[in-house]
Write a protein that holds these residues in place. Structure first.
Motif, short mmCIF file in Angstrom:
data_model
loop_
_atom_site.label_atom_id
_atom_site.label_comp_id
_atom_site.label_asym_id
_atom_site.label_seq_id
_atom_site.Cartn_x
_atom_site.Cartn_y
_atom_site.Cartn_z
N GLU A 162 45.43 -35.78 17.75
CA GLU A 162 45.91 -35.12 16.63
C GLU A 162 45.53 -35.66 15.39
N ARG A 308 56.32 -40.11 16.93
CA ARG A 308 55.33 -39.05 16.64
C ARG A 308 56.23 -37.92 17.20
N ASP A 311 58.19 -36.58 14.54
CA ASP A 311 57.25 -35.49 13.75
C ASP A 311 57.54 -34.15 14.09
N ASP A 312 56.99 -34.02 15.43
CA ASP A 312 57.04 -32.82 16.18
C ASP A 312 58.23 -31.86 15.89
N ASP A 313 59.31 -32.97 16.10
CA ASP A 313 60.73 -31.94 15.89
C ASP A 313 61.21 -31.66 14.51
N GLN A 314 60.12 -32.17 13.52
CA GLN A 314 60.52 -31.78 12.21
C GLN A 314 61.90 -32.09 11.76
#
Ligand code: TXA
Ligand code: MG
Length: 350
Positions: A162, A308, A311-314
């Motif tokens: 990433e 992290r 983060d992906d879940d925003q």
């Protein structure tokens, strides 16, 4: 640049792949590799041009020195001026393992590695892939955590991908790292030994061997760092984060109240819970558990992965439970507080 990924089994290491990785390192290229703590971004630690690439790939400030990773005790002598008796005791007990020692450096160590300090950080990682790579390269490997500067440290190869895709030629994928928190950093270059960064080797353990010893409190994370790295915001998720202090019951009550308020404001709320707390927050936000309070080692292993994932879940904001700061709890609280950029709610219990 294409970033390749070699899958390795630490119980049955493919020597050809290690040789290929070592060849890149000897040419001055970067290779990411697993350790028992987090993934490292390795370069030939005696080649300044190679080391410079680390700072570039990570966007790391040049005043933040690097750790040299060695594979045998005898590699130490060529790198440091002296090995004090306390170091001998700790090396005997904890190497290979998650303990980094700061010692007076020899001139052989490039100034870029030590960021101009007269000391150098050294550790022997407890991971067969890392050790095989260092041996095959026949050089100490300078290696910070293999994340972009300011991001949570990588605990699996996909995290490195990433952050580093297109920036480095190779990642050695040895699966998820066991400990998940970076090594304890202990300064032995001055009169009084001082823990500069808490980790899996705890203050309690080190004191058991050395007697009294100082520790920059986890709240001094911004402080007059003898460890330059401690002054930067670290491990930062993209969302704002608040760390809740106080008794477990108080934390839960406060998180619930805040989650309701924030949801009313239209915020997407993430709740960084423990197994014991997670059911209290049903319907109040996106809940992810770090693990059980009964097994703090697992909380340490999961912490960066959970950050992290948020983060992906925003999510817009993360409300995080805290743990008591004894033993490994100190390292966990240090990372949580930095991830929160120092923002807390409530008062710590004495
Ligand atoms: O577990 C770990 O230590 C991982 C793995 C890859 O080995 N590495 C790691 O490196 O966490 P890095 O660069 O992310 O953190 C090194 C820390 C920084 O806080 C840095 O400021 C400190 O060690 N450090 C390095 N050399 C130092 C020195 N000579 N004096 C004081 N602090 C030093
Ligand atoms: Mg780091």
């Amino acid at each position: 640049m294409k970033t390749r990924n070699f899958l390795l089994d630490e119980n049955k290491i493919d020597k050809k792949l290690i040789e290929e990785a070592a060849k890149l390192l000897k040419k001055g290229e970067l290779v990411a590799f697993p350790t028992e703590t987090v993934y490292g971004l390795g370069a030939d630690g005696l080649n300044s041009q190679a080391v410079a690439k680390i700072f570039q790939a990570k966007s790391r400030p040049a005043d933040n020195p690097l750790i040299l990773h060695i594979a045998s005790r005898k590699d130490l002598e060529s790198l440091v001026e002296e090995i004090p008796p306390q170091a001998e005791i700790l090396i005997e007990k904890y190497w290979p393992g998650p303990l980094t020692l700061i010692l007076k450096k020899k001139d052989l160590v490039p100034n870029l590695v030590s960021a101009g300090l007269d000391t150098v950080a050294i550790r022997m990682p407890d991971n067969p892939i890392a050790l095989a790579l260092i041996e095959a390269t026949a050089r100490p490997l300078a290696a910070p955590s293999a994340n972009r500067s300011g991001r949570p440290s990588p605990t699996q190869a996909s995290h490195v991908m990433e952050d580093m895709k297109g920036r480095i030629p190779l990642i050695l994928d040895g699966g998820p790292t066991g400990l998940g928190l970076e090594s304890t950093v202990l300064d032995l270059s001055r009169e009084e030994p001082l823990i500069l960064r808490p980790g899996a080797i705890t203050k309690e353990q080190l004191e058991g061997l050395l007697g009294g010893l100082g520790q920059e409190d986890y709240q001094d994370w911004q402080g007059q760092a003898r460890s330059p790295g401690q002054k930067y915001r670290h491990y930062a998720p993209k969302a704002e984060m608040i760390l809740f202090l106080g008794s477990f019951d108080k934390q839960k009550e406060a998180i619930k109240a805040q989650a309701i308020l924030l949801a009313k404001e239209g915020k997407k709320v993430g709740i960084m819970a423990t197994d014991e707390g997670k059911l209290s927050y049903q319907g109040l936000g996106l809940v992810r558990s770090m693990g059980s309070r009964q097994e703090k080692g697992k909380i340490g292993a999961n912490l960066f992965k959970v950050l992290r994932a948020f983060d992906d879940d925003q999510v817009d904001i993360i409300l995080a439970e805290s743990v008591s700061k004894d033993h490994i709890g100190m390292a966990i609280m240090n990372r949580l507080l930095k991830a929160a950029d120092g923002k807390t709610f409530g008062l710590e219990e004495e």
